[in-house]
Design a protein around this motif. Structure first.
Motif, mmCIF file in Angstrom:
data_model
loop_
_atom_site.group_PDB
_atom_site.id
_atom_site.type_symbol
_atom_site.label_atom_id
_atom_site.label_comp_id
_atom_site.label_asym_id
_atom_site.label_seq_id
_atom_site.Cartn_x
_atom_site.Cartn_y
_atom_site.Cartn_z
ATOM 1 N N TRP A 73 0.862 -1.184 0.081
ATOM 2 C CA TRP A 73 -0.065 0.008 0.106
ATOM 3 C C TRP A 73 0.762 1.227 -0.015
ATOM 4 C CZ3 TRP A 73 -1.566 -4.492 2.656
ATOM 5 C CH2 TRP A 73 -2.771 -4.998 2.517
ATOM 6 N N PRO A 74 1.297 1.863 -1.281
ATOM 7 C CA PRO A 74 1.917 3.093 -1.192
ATOM 8 C C PRO A 74 0.854 4.341 -0.883
ATOM 9 C CG PRO A 74 1.994 2.026 -3.451
ATOM 10 C CD PRO A 74 0.861 1.404 -2.416
ATOM 11 N N ASN A 75 1.425 5.341 -0.208
ATOM 12 C CA ASN A 75 0.298 6.478 0.257
ATOM 13 C C ASN A 75 0.651 7.563 -0.636
ATOM 14 O OD1 ASN A 75 -0.915 8.355 1.531
ATOM 15 N ND2 ASN A 75 0.049 8.365 3.446
ATOM 16 N N GLN A 76 -0.213 7.997 -1.446
ATOM 17 C CA GLN A 76 -0.070 9.232 -2.408
ATOM 18 C C GLN A 76 -0.817 10.355 -1.941
ATOM 19 O OE1 GLN A 76 -0.308 8.041 -6.439
ATOM 20 N NE2 GLN A 76 1.101 6.293 -6.284
ATOM 21 N N ASP A 77 -1.618 10.465 -0.757
ATOM 22 C CA ASP A 77 -2.412 11.345 -0.201
ATOM 23 C C ASP A 77 -1.532 12.144 0.352
ATOM 24 O OD1 ASP A 77 -4.805 11.158 -1.258
ATOM 25 O OD2 ASP A 77 -5.308 9.695 0.188
ATOM 26 N N GLY A 78 -1.968 13.289 1.080
ATOM 27 C CA GLY A 78 -1.235 14.524 1.685
ATOM 28 C C GLY A 78 -1.437 14.433 3.211
ATOM 29 N N GLU A 79 -1.911 13.318 3.871
ATOM 30 C CA GLU A 79 -2.014 12.852 5.195
ATOM 31 C C GLU A 79 -1.590 11.446 5.380
ATOM 32 O OE1 GLU A 79 -5.566 14.150 7.270
ATOM 33 O OE2 GLU A 79 -5.975 15.483 5.552
ATOM 34 N N LYS A 102 5.316 3.384 1.966
ATOM 35 C CA LYS A 102 4.429 2.444 1.945
ATOM 36 C C LYS A 102 4.323 1.229 2.851
ATOM 37 C CE LYS A 102 7.913 0.523 -1.227
ATOM 38 N NZ LYS A 102 8.318 0.082 -2.686
ATOM 39 N N TRP A 103 3.592 0.242 2.765
ATOM 40 C CA TRP A 103 3.717 -0.736 3.786
ATOM 41 C C TRP A 103 3.240 -2.183 3.040
ATOM 42 C CZ3 TRP A 103 -0.259 -3.981 6.188
ATOM 43 C CH2 TRP A 103 0.267 -4.683 7.278
ATOM 44 N N SER A 104 3.773 -3.316 3.409
ATOM 45 C CA SER A 104 3.346 -4.547 2.543
ATOM 46 C C SER A 104 3.073 -5.484 3.846
ATOM 47 C CB SER A 104 4.634 -4.924 1.822
ATOM 48 O OG SER A 104 4.900 -3.942 1.008
ATOM 49 N N MET A 105 2.410 -6.487 3.292
ATOM 50 C CA MET A 105 1.937 -7.827 4.007
ATOM 51 C C MET A 105 1.799 -8.914 2.938
ATOM 52 S SD MET A 105 -1.104 -8.522 6.485
ATOM 53 C CE MET A 105 -1.562 -10.225 6.861
ATOM 54 N N THR A 106 2.304 -10.052 3.215
ATOM 55 C CA THR A 106 2.338 -11.098 2.228
ATOM 56 C C THR A 106 1.049 -12.133 3.083
ATOM 57 O OG1 THR A 106 4.457 -11.353 2.080
ATOM 58 C CG2 THR A 106 3.423 -13.411 1.745
#
Length: 695
Positions: A73-79, A102-106
């Motif tokens: 999950w990459p974060n492209q928002d301003g918050e 960003k954060w990942s989970m398998t």
């Protein structure tokens, strides 16, 4: 501070809009298109929504992936955002994901995963793993053994049941704990049994994710560093020579080895047969040592009990684990083990069900409180440490607000817990007030200074208060934000004094799930355990709790044994015994070796209750006293995991604490507004007398 009871039956309209309460059965079993064979999926967080990239979606933005797929999950928002998986085969809560991070989970377990962003609750989504809709049960449930008072759960229970159970492993004699391996020097989650020690190895695939410690090796080297004397190789017909160790196994020992797990359970033989005196009964038996066990020949028993395993688990537990439990210090606190956090600080435990009270002094004369505490015989006190009041301006400290209080209580032999809470305006990071600081490091710096100033005068710190309430946490209830605050506070305190006890912020029993108001305490606790792979287990010593009570006697609990009512008796969150359900969450997460400390509990009694606290009118002063006494004794007699029990409260009703007679805190006190003593005062005094007599 006690707050009004929320009505758990009330539906919050906004929550429905967030779709957080949508039952999983409402979703179709399969997506409309076939699952794609993919190893990684990106779900971009943009425009405050989850946007899968390059996969077929259905049911809005739900997509299907095979087990083993990594989702990022990459974060492209301003918050900031985060990922809080609330339902599914595994729950998980990510750290804060700031803009550009960003954060990942398998995902390895099939099922439907329902998640949302704690920072922006309208962001809700689902992932289906393996093309199934069920929430595939987690590991095997826990089983408690009354013989030893211990529980076995998950992978360890599954291993115990599949590998000989009671005859082979014996009863559990500890809960799960962290231990440094004598074999490779690494830390593992372990559990002791009478005849074995189980080690959890999540880095290995099943069935090798649970292994037995090499207890036979450890014991043999300890007792016979030069080898056991007078060994005799068994050369009977059918005996086997193990070239790996040069030892022979034959007769009844070989038969037992073959029928009971062989190499995996017992290991290779490391000695030949010889005669040894048993450490339990003092008798001599013919034995043979293996890497993981010691076989004893008991010709007086009929097969299959003519060969028994020596209780190596118990011997090692008594010698190694118990020896790490240090003698109690002046406050009755002692080391019981080591934490699973990266620093591996000692786990600390306090005196069982010791009586204490919430007190309020600040800039006042502490002598009246000290006099009452001495008269009561209670030697534990919780006092607020308001960061807001001490460091209102950054870098300018007004420690004088509580210096006299701590000095006087410490001189009287009262063990003080400082309850750290309330961010000052400069830490909010904006024009709008939020309760948590923008930067947890600022909070850590404050606690480090407090720990240095009061080192040797206090017993520990409680890190914040009731973080499952929005009024304590900010705009929304966010487990990820509290998690970082707890880590910062723990690390700061332990850098000054590892022996100071760190108590996790007690959760308030709300019974509702609206992130703009409050989150159910059990659900929030499960999220904390799930945070970032369970790392918070290593960042507190004991679990803090604020059980409910309302007008319900302490031994009641809905739905099986509800209180008398009317009202405030339909949900478990209204009851003192809610702590049993919190305790089960601890056990389910391998935390049963830790204590629970109650830093607020009690019953309110008044003839004119504040709005939202009307239940206080249902309790007479005599009932208040009776319930408090019973609750203390329940902690002492029924809850072996209970630490100090800090009653709410001693002196909050007095005019020098609150100007308003209608303040809801007044009804909880054991001292009336005019300074006279309620029956509950004498109930505390009597329990303290009993407790001190048996200490």
């Amino acid at each position: 501070m006690k707050r009004r009871a929320f009505t758990p039956w009330k539906r919050i309209a906004a929550l429905a809009a967030f779709a957080l309460l949508t039952p999983l059965s409402a979703f179709p079993t399969q997506p409309t298109q076939a699952a794609q064979v993919i190893a990684e999926v990106n779900v971009v967080m943009k425009n405050y929504s989850f946007n899968p990239v390059g996969v077929s979606t259905t049911e809005g933005k739900t997509f299907n992936i095979p087990a083993g797929t990594t989702v990022t999950w990459p974060n492209q928002d301003g918050e900031s955002h985060n990922i809080a998986i609330l339902e599914g085969p595994e729950i998980n809560v990510s750290p804060e994901i700031k803009t550009g991070q960003k954060w990942s989970m398998t995902f390895t377990k099939p099922g439907r995963y329902h998640y949302y962003c704690e920072f922006h609750p309208p962001m809700v989504a689902d992932i289906i793993v393996g093309g199934v809709n069920s929430t595939a049960s987690a590991e095997v449930a826990s089983v408690s053994f009354k013989e030893t008072g211990r529980a076995v759960r998950g992978k360890f229970l599954n291993y115990w049941q599949k590998n000989g159970g009671l005859p082979q492993q014996g009863f559990p004699i500890s809960e799960e704990m962290q231990e440094k391996s004598d074999t490779d020097g690494k830390f593992y989650t372990v559990q002791y049994y009478e005849r074995a020690v189980f080690e959890l190895h999540p880095e290995k695939a099943a069935p090798y994710d649970v292994l037995l410690s090499l207890l036979g090796n450890f014991e043999y080297k300890r007792k016979y560093p030069n080898g056991a004397p007078d060994q005799q190789a068994n050369n009977s017909a059918g005996s086997v020579l193990f070239k790996e160790t040069g030892k022979r196994v034959g007769g009844k020992f070989l038969d037992y080895w073959n029928k009971n797990g062989g190499l995996a359970q017992q290991g290779f033989p490391i000695s030949n047969e010889f005669v040894e005196k048993n450490d339990l009964d003092g008798k001599t038996y013919r034995v043979q040592y293996f890497e993981r066990a010691v076989f004893e020949l008991h010709p007086e028993n009929k097969p299959p009990y003519d060969v028994l395993l020596s209780q190596l688990g118990k011997f090692r537990f008594d010698r190694v684990v118990k020896s790490k439990s240090t003698p109690p210090n002046a406050a009755g606190i002692h080391v019981t083990g080591i934490s699973s956090g990266p620093q591996h600080y000692p786990l600390l435990s306090g005196p069982h069900a010791a009586p204490g009270l919430n007190v309020y002094i600040y800039e006042q004369d502490p002598q009246p409180v000290v006099t009452w505490m001495n008269d009561l015989g209670a030697k534990w006190a919780l006092h607020q440490l308001s960061w807001y009041q001490i460091e209102f301006e950054k870098g300018k400290f007004n420690w004088a607000k509580i210096d006299r209080a701590i000095d006087a209580l410490n001189a009287a032999g009262v063990h003080v817990i400082l309850h750290a809470v309330h961010s000052p305006p400069w830490a909010w990071g904006g024009a709008n007030k939020v309760t948590y600081p923008t930067n947890p490091a600022d909070f850590g710096n404050f606690l480090k200074l407090a720990a240095q100033r009061y080192k040797g005068k206090i017993a520990g710190f409680q890190i914040w208060n009731e973080p499952n309430l929005a009024i304590e946490a900010g705009k929304y209830v966010v487990a990820a934000r509290y998690a970082e605050l707890l880590k910062a506070g723990y690390t700061a305190v332990k850098s000054v004094d590892p022996n100071l006890v760190v108590i996790s912020a007690p959760l308030t029993p709300t019974g509702v799930n609206d992130p703009t108001i409050g989150v159910d305490d059990l659900i929030f606790l499960k999220r904390l355990y799930a945070y970032n792979g369970g790392e918070l287990k290593g960042y507190y010593d004991v679990l803090g709790a604020h059980p409910g009570s309302n007008a319900n006697p302490p031994d009641t609990l809905a739905p099986d044994k509800p209180g008398p009512g009317p009202g405030w008796n339909t949900h478990p969150s209204f009851y003192f015994r809610r702590i049993e359900q919190l305790r089960q969450v601890m056990v389910d997460n391998g935390e049963a070796e830790k204590q629970m400390w109650l830093t607020e509990f009690g019953w309110a009694s008044t003839t004119k209750a504040a709005a939202g606290f009307e239940y206080a009118e249902q309790n007479s002063e005599a009932e208040q006293a009776d319930y408090i006494g019973k609750a203390f004794r329940m902690g002492r007699d029924q809850y072996p995991w209970m630490g100090p029990m800090i009653l709410f409260q001693l002196n909050f009703a007095l005019p020098n604490v609150t100007e308003k007679a209608e303040d809801e805190r007044v009804a909880w006190g054991i001292i009336r507004r005019d300074g006279t003593k309620r029956p509950s005062y004498f109930a505390v005094q009597q329990y303290a007398k009993e407790w001190n007599a048996q200490k």
